[in-house]
Motif scaffolding. Structure first.
Motif, mmCIF file in Angstrom:
data_model
loop_
_atom_site.group_PDB
_atom_site.id
_atom_site.type_symbol
_atom_site.label_atom_id
_atom_site.label_comp_id
_atom_site.label_asym_id
_atom_site.label_seq_id
_atom_site.Cartn_x
_atom_site.Cartn_y
_atom_site.Cartn_z
ATOM 1 N N UNK A 46 0.818 -1.209 0.000
ATOM 2 C CA UNK A 46 0.000 0.000 0.000
ATOM 3 C C UNK A 46 0.855 1.263 0.000
ATOM 4 N N UNK A 47 1.932 1.260 0.791
ATOM 5 C CA UNK A 47 2.795 2.443 0.864
ATOM 6 C C UNK A 47 3.466 2.707 -0.481
ATOM 7 N N UNK A 48 3.973 1.665 -1.130
ATOM 8 C CA UNK A 48 4.614 1.836 -2.431
ATOM 9 C C UNK A 48 3.610 2.318 -3.468
ATOM 10 N N UNK A 49 2.398 1.788 -3.393
ATOM 11 C CA UNK A 49 1.345 2.206 -4.315
ATOM 12 C C UNK A 49 1.017 3.684 -4.136
ATOM 13 N N UNK A 50 0.914 4.145 -2.896
ATOM 14 C CA UNK A 50 0.601 5.554 -2.639
ATOM 15 C C UNK A 50 1.715 6.470 -3.138
ATOM 16 N N UNK A 51 2.966 6.062 -2.982
ATOM 17 C CA UNK A 51 4.081 6.876 -3.486
ATOM 18 C C UNK A 51 4.030 6.966 -5.007
ATOM 19 N N UNK A 52 3.798 5.835 -5.660
ATOM 20 C CA UNK A 52 3.682 5.846 -7.122
ATOM 21 C C UNK A 52 2.512 6.716 -7.568
ATOM 22 N N UNK A 53 1.396 6.594 -6.879
ATOM 23 C CA UNK A 53 0.222 7.376 -7.255
ATOM 24 C C UNK A 53 0.443 8.867 -7.108
ATOM 25 N N UNK A 154 0.123 0.962 -12.159
ATOM 26 C CA UNK A 154 0.400 1.188 -10.734
ATOM 27 C C UNK A 154 -0.243 0.089 -9.889
ATOM 28 N N UNK A 155 -1.476 -0.259 -10.233
ATOM 29 C CA UNK A 155 -2.183 -1.320 -9.517
ATOM 30 C C UNK A 155 -1.471 -2.661 -9.660
ATOM 31 N N UNK A 156 -1.113 -3.000 -10.881
ATOM 32 C CA UNK A 156 -0.464 -4.287 -11.112
ATOM 33 C C UNK A 156 0.946 -4.335 -10.526
ATOM 34 N N UNK A 157 1.654 -3.226 -10.594
ATOM 35 C CA UNK A 157 3.035 -3.201 -10.110
ATOM 36 C C UNK A 157 3.100 -3.336 -8.593
ATOM 37 N N UNK A 158 2.263 -2.582 -7.906
ATOM 38 C CA UNK A 158 2.326 -2.563 -6.446
ATOM 39 C C UNK A 158 1.436 -3.609 -5.787
ATOM 40 N N UNK A 159 0.377 -4.013 -6.466
ATOM 41 C CA UNK A 159 -0.575 -4.938 -5.871
ATOM 42 C C UNK A 159 -1.636 -4.267 -5.035
ATOM 43 N N UNK A 160 -1.633 -2.919 -4.970
ATOM 44 C CA UNK A 160 -2.609 -2.177 -4.171
ATOM 45 C C UNK A 160 -3.295 -1.141 -5.041
ATOM 46 N N UNK A 161 -4.596 -0.975 -4.825
ATOM 47 C CA UNK A 161 -5.370 -0.007 -5.595
ATOM 48 C C UNK A 161 -5.328 1.383 -4.978
ATOM 49 N N UNK A 162 -4.761 1.527 -3.784
ATOM 50 C CA UNK A 162 -4.795 2.813 -3.095
ATOM 51 C C UNK A 162 -4.047 3.893 -3.869
#
Length: 225
Positions: A46-53, A154-162
């Motif tokens: 989730x944290x990695x996803x939020x940074x990417x987003x 972003x979703x596929x890379x991190x595994x989180x939709x956040x």
């Protein structure tokens, strides 16, 4: 209820419908991608996803402003989309940006992407943005497709939709505010009108003076000089 109020209710219902479908088909809450590209789990995912987003949102928001100021098709798209924001106030922008991001991410990335794949969901996401008329319609569809592809990645890379949700909400909110506050039309009196493409009407010529009426002589016609 204002128009944005009705739209926000529709987005909320779409989000609830997507969550219901996810639970009904045992897909979970649609916020986790099965088999992410990177071996991330839990809070790390989730944290990695939020940074990417956040990084992607910043790039899109800055890029949008650069394109609108320098590229003709972006300026035309901005001008065609701007009327949609004129009835939005600050509360409306926040609500629409948040709920549209939630609903569209749950539907396109959370629900459809595991079933259709990365590219088809992006193309479908672009197709539902065909709301304009004229050439700007296809520019808007292409732009939304590219953004949908990046959000899916972003979703596929991190595994989180956040992260995709955060990016989507930031892009929507900041660009709606930009659309509402920024008019691409040149000012009427820019440098005395030299830089304006709106020509001032030419002054109307002054009316010609009425011809003086001929004075009649008090003498009879036969005795006039």
């Amino acid at each position: 209820m204002f128009r944005w109020g009705r739209a926000s209710v529709a987005y909320a219902l779409i989000a609830l419908g997507a969550l219901a479908i996810g639970q009904g088909f045992e897909l979970g809450w649609l916020v986790s991608f099965r088999g992410p590209w990177l071996p991330l789990t839990g809070a790390e995912s989730h944290a990695f996803s939020l940074v990417l987003g956040a990084a992607f949102a910043a790039a899109v928001v800055v890029g949008t402003r650069v394109l609108v100021e320098n590229v003709g098709w972006a300026k035309n798209l901005h001008r065609d989309l701007r009327p949609m924001t004129l009835r939005l106030d600050g509360t409306g922008i926040v609500v629409i940006a948040s709920l549209s991001a939630l609903a569209e991410e749950l539907v396109f990335r959370g629900l459809l992407m595991p079933w259709l794949g990365l590219v088809p969901q992006a193309l479908l996401f672009g197709a539902v943005h065909a709301q304009l008329s004229g050439p700007s319609r296809w520019v808007w569809v292409a732009w939304a497709s590219v953004v949908g592809l990046a959000l899916g990645a972003i979703f596929a890379l991190s595994g989180s939709l956040l992260g995709a949700m955060l990016a989507h909400a930031l892009i929507n909110g900041l660009n709606l505010l930009y659309l509402k506050s920024h008019d691409t039309a040149p000012p009427r009196n820019s440098l005395g009108g030299l830089l304006s493409d709106r020509r001032s009407p030419l002054p109307e010529p002054a009316p010609a003076p009425a011809p003086a009426t001929e004075r009649r002589s008090p003498l009879p016609a036969g005795r006039r000089a």
